[in-house]
Design a protein around this motif. Structure first.
Motif, mmCIF file in Angstrom:
data_model
loop_
_atom_site.group_PDB
_atom_site.id
_atom_site.type_symbol
_atom_site.label_atom_id
_atom_site.label_comp_id
_atom_site.label_asym_id
_atom_site.label_seq_id
_atom_site.Cartn_x
_atom_site.Cartn_y
_atom_site.Cartn_z
ATOM 1 N N ALA A 68 -8.018 7.103 -0.038
ATOM 2 C CA ALA A 68 -6.785 6.368 -0.268
ATOM 3 C C ALA A 68 -6.386 5.638 1.007
ATOM 4 O O ALA A 68 -6.377 6.208 2.103
ATOM 5 N N SER A 69 -6.085 4.352 0.873
ATOM 6 C CA SER A 69 -5.722 3.511 2.017
ATOM 7 C C SER A 69 -4.585 2.611 1.561
ATOM 8 O O SER A 69 -4.790 1.712 0.746
ATOM 9 N N THR A 70 -3.400 2.853 2.077
ATOM 10 C CA THR A 70 -2.201 2.193 1.593
ATOM 11 C C THR A 70 -1.669 1.169 2.594
ATOM 12 O O THR A 70 -2.062 1.155 3.769
ATOM 13 N N LEU A 71 -0.744 0.334 2.120
ATOM 14 C CA LEU A 71 -0.094 -0.619 3.009
ATOM 15 C C LEU A 71 0.639 0.085 4.145
ATOM 16 O O LEU A 71 0.647 -0.391 5.279
ATOM 17 N N ALA A 72 1.261 1.226 3.828
ATOM 18 C CA ALA A 72 1.971 1.961 4.876
ATOM 19 C C ALA A 72 1.015 2.442 5.957
ATOM 20 O O ALA A 72 1.356 2.426 7.152
ATOM 21 N N MET A 73 -0.182 2.842 5.571
ATOM 22 C CA MET A 73 -1.183 3.282 6.545
ATOM 23 C C MET A 73 -1.656 2.103 7.392
ATOM 24 O O MET A 73 -1.844 2.227 8.601
ATOM 25 N N TRP A 74 -1.859 0.957 6.744
ATOM 26 C CA TRP A 74 -2.229 -0.244 7.506
ATOM 27 C C TRP A 74 -1.132 -0.593 8.493
ATOM 28 O O TRP A 74 -1.409 -0.886 9.665
ATOM 29 N N GLN A 75 0.119 -0.549 8.044
ATOM 30 C CA GLN A 75 1.226 -0.931 8.898
ATOM 31 C C GLN A 75 1.337 -0.029 10.124
ATOM 32 O O GLN A 75 1.663 -0.499 11.225
ATOM 33 N N ALA A 76 1.038 1.243 9.960
ATOM 34 C CA ALA A 76 1.096 2.162 11.098
ATOM 35 C C ALA A 76 0.108 1.750 12.188
ATOM 36 O O ALA A 76 0.362 1.951 13.377
ATOM 37 N N CYS A 77 -1.022 1.173 11.783
ATOM 38 C CA CYS A 77 -2.017 0.691 12.749
ATOM 39 C C CYS A 77 -1.633 -0.662 13.325
ATOM 40 O O CYS A 77 -1.857 -0.933 14.514
ATOM 41 N N ALA A 78 -1.046 -1.516 12.498
ATOM 42 C CA ALA A 78 -0.816 -2.909 12.886
ATOM 43 C C ALA A 78 0.477 -3.124 13.653
ATOM 44 O O ALA A 78 0.530 -3.962 14.568
ATOM 45 N N LEU B 17 0.714 -5.861 -3.418
ATOM 46 C CA LEU B 17 1.396 -7.119 -3.126
ATOM 47 C C LEU B 17 2.789 -7.144 -3.732
ATOM 48 O O LEU B 17 3.771 -7.553 -3.081
ATOM 49 N N ARG B 18 2.893 -6.726 -4.978
ATOM 50 C CA ARG B 18 4.201 -6.739 -5.636
ATOM 51 C C ARG B 18 5.171 -5.788 -4.964
ATOM 52 O O ARG B 18 6.360 -6.098 -4.822
ATOM 53 N N ALA B 19 4.666 -4.660 -4.501
ATOM 54 C CA ALA B 19 5.529 -3.691 -3.824
ATOM 55 C C ALA B 19 6.030 -4.225 -2.487
ATOM 56 O O ALA B 19 7.058 -3.761 -1.980
ATOM 57 N N SER B 20 5.321 -5.205 -1.925
ATOM 58 C CA SER B 20 5.729 -5.753 -0.627
ATOM 59 C C SER B 20 6.865 -6.749 -0.746
ATOM 60 O O SER B 20 7.394 -7.214 0.267
ATOM 61 N N GLY B 21 7.214 -7.127 -1.967
ATOM 62 C CA GLY B 21 8.319 -8.046 -2.161
ATOM 63 C C GLY B 21 8.065 -9.454 -1.667
ATOM 64 O O GLY B 21 8.987 -10.145 -1.234
ATOM 65 N N GLY B 22 6.813 -9.894 -1.700
ATOM 66 C CA GLY B 22 6.482 -11.255 -1.313
ATOM 67 C C GLY B 22 6.135 -11.433 0.145
ATOM 68 O O GLY B 22 5.896 -12.565 0.590
ATOM 69 N N VAL B 23 6.082 -10.348 0.913
ATOM 70 C CA VAL B 23 5.781 -10.450 2.348
ATOM 71 C C VAL B 23 4.313 -10.763 2.583
ATOM 72 O O VAL B 23 3.974 -11.556 3.471
ATOM 73 N N HIS B 24 3.431 -10.150 1.790
ATOM 74 C CA HIS B 24 1.996 -10.228 2.058
ATOM 75 C C HIS B 24 1.287 -11.150 1.068
ATOM 76 O O HIS B 24 1.866 -11.603 0.082
#
Length: 263
Positions: free
Chosen positions: A25-35, A62-69
C-alpha cells in the motif's frame, strides 16, 4: 510547497493477475511525508502497469486531493466521452504508453487515443528507448498533441546515440516535447547519480522550459526483484541541484514547467 513531483504512483489493493510485482500500500499521505521536507506539494500520479487500464486507485486519490494533484492514465480507444470527462474533472491530463514492456494499453491504438484526448488538451507520455525516437518524431506532427518523454528518454548511463537518434531527440525537443528527469536507477545509474548530473545539462538547450523532475516514488523498480534499498528524495533531487547552479533553472524545472503542462 509549490514544487512538483511529476512522476509518482499510488497503490491500494491487489494488482491484476499475472503482474510482475506485488506493491505494498502506497498512499498520497505517504508520498507527502517524503516530499514535504523538500518543498514539494504537488504530484502527478502516473498509472502503474500492475493495474492495467483500471485507473480507479489513481482516480480515487486525485479526487480525494480536491483538485491539488494531477494524473496520467492508461487507457485505450474504447474509453467513453463520459469517462474522459470524469477523468479530466478529477485531474487527469495525459495518457501513458509503455513502449519498453507494453502493458495496459496497445501502442497500435496511439493514433486513435490521441484523436480522443486532443480536444481536452491532454498529452501523450512515453516510456521509451532511443530506437523509438524517430517513430515518435513522425507521430508528433500527426497527433498534434504535446509529447512527454519518460525517464531521460530512456538514455542508459553508457548510451551512445547514433547521429540519427541524436537528431531525432533534438527535433522532438525543438517541436515542443517535454522530458522527465526521473527514474535514474532504471538507466544503469547508481546513487548519488553523478553520471546524471553531467548528462542532463545536455537537454537544457533542446528542452529549455520543458524539463520536468519526477521521483518515481515508491520506486517500483526495487519491487520487481531484490535490488537493495530504494533511494531517498534528496538523492533523486541532487542531480538537478548539481547540474544547474542557477536557481532560476531549478525553479523552472520544479515549479514553472510542470505548472504550465499540468494546469
Amino acid at each position: 510547497m509549490n514544487r512538483w513531483d511529476t512522476h509518482a504512483h499510488v497503490f491500494a489493493g491487489a494488482p491484476r493477475a499475472g503482474s510482475h510485482y506485488t506493491p505494498p500500500a502506497s498512499t498520497l499521505a505517504m508520498w507527502q511525508a517524503c516530499a514535504a521536507p523538500h518543498g514539494i506539494g504537488r504530484v502527478v500520479l502516473v498509472q502503474p502497469s500492475v493495474y492495467g487500464n483500471d485507473n480507479s486507485v489513481m482516480l480515487d486519490a486525485l479526487r480525494a486531493s480536491g483538485g491539488v494533484h494531477r494524473g496520467v492514465a492508461v487507457l485505450d480507444a474504447t474509453v467513453t466521452d463520459r469517462e474522459l470527462e470524469a477523468m479530466h474533472a478529477a485531474g487527469v491530463r495525459g495518457v501513458r504508453f509503455n513502449l519498453v514492456s507494453p502493458v495496459g494499453n496497445d501502442p497500435a491504438e496511439i493514433d486513435a487515443v490521441a484523436a480522443r484526448i486532443r480536444q481536452l488538451g491532454w498529452h501523450l507520455q512515453f516510456f521509451l528507448q532511443p530506437k523509438h525516437y524517430a517513430w515518435i518524431r513522425m507521430g508528433q506532427a500527426l497527433w498534434r498533441i504535446n509529447v512527454v518523454l519518460d525517464h531521460l528518454a530512456g538514455l542508459l548511463a553508457d548510451t551512445l546515440l547514433s547521429a540519427g537518434e541524436r537528431a531525432d531527440l533534438q527535433a522532438l525537443g525543438d517541436a515542443g516535447a517535454c522530458i522527465k528527469l526521473s527514474g535514474f536507477y532504471r538507466l544503469g545509474m547508481q546513487a548519488p547519480y553523478a553520471e546524471c548530473a553531467s548528462l542532463i545539462p545536455h537537454f537544457a538547450k533542446w528542452y529549455s522550459g520543458r524539463m520536468l523532475w519526477g521521483s518515481d516514488w515508491p520506486h517500483t523498480w526495487y519491487m520487481e526483484s531484490p535490488r537493495g534499498a530504494a533511494p531517498e528524495f534528496e538523492q533523486l533531487l541532487a542531480p538537478v541541484r548539481d547540474a544547474f547552479a542557477d536557481e532560476r533553472v531549478r525553479n523552472e524545472i520544479l515549479v514553472e514547467a510542470p505548472g504550465r503542462l499540468y494546469a
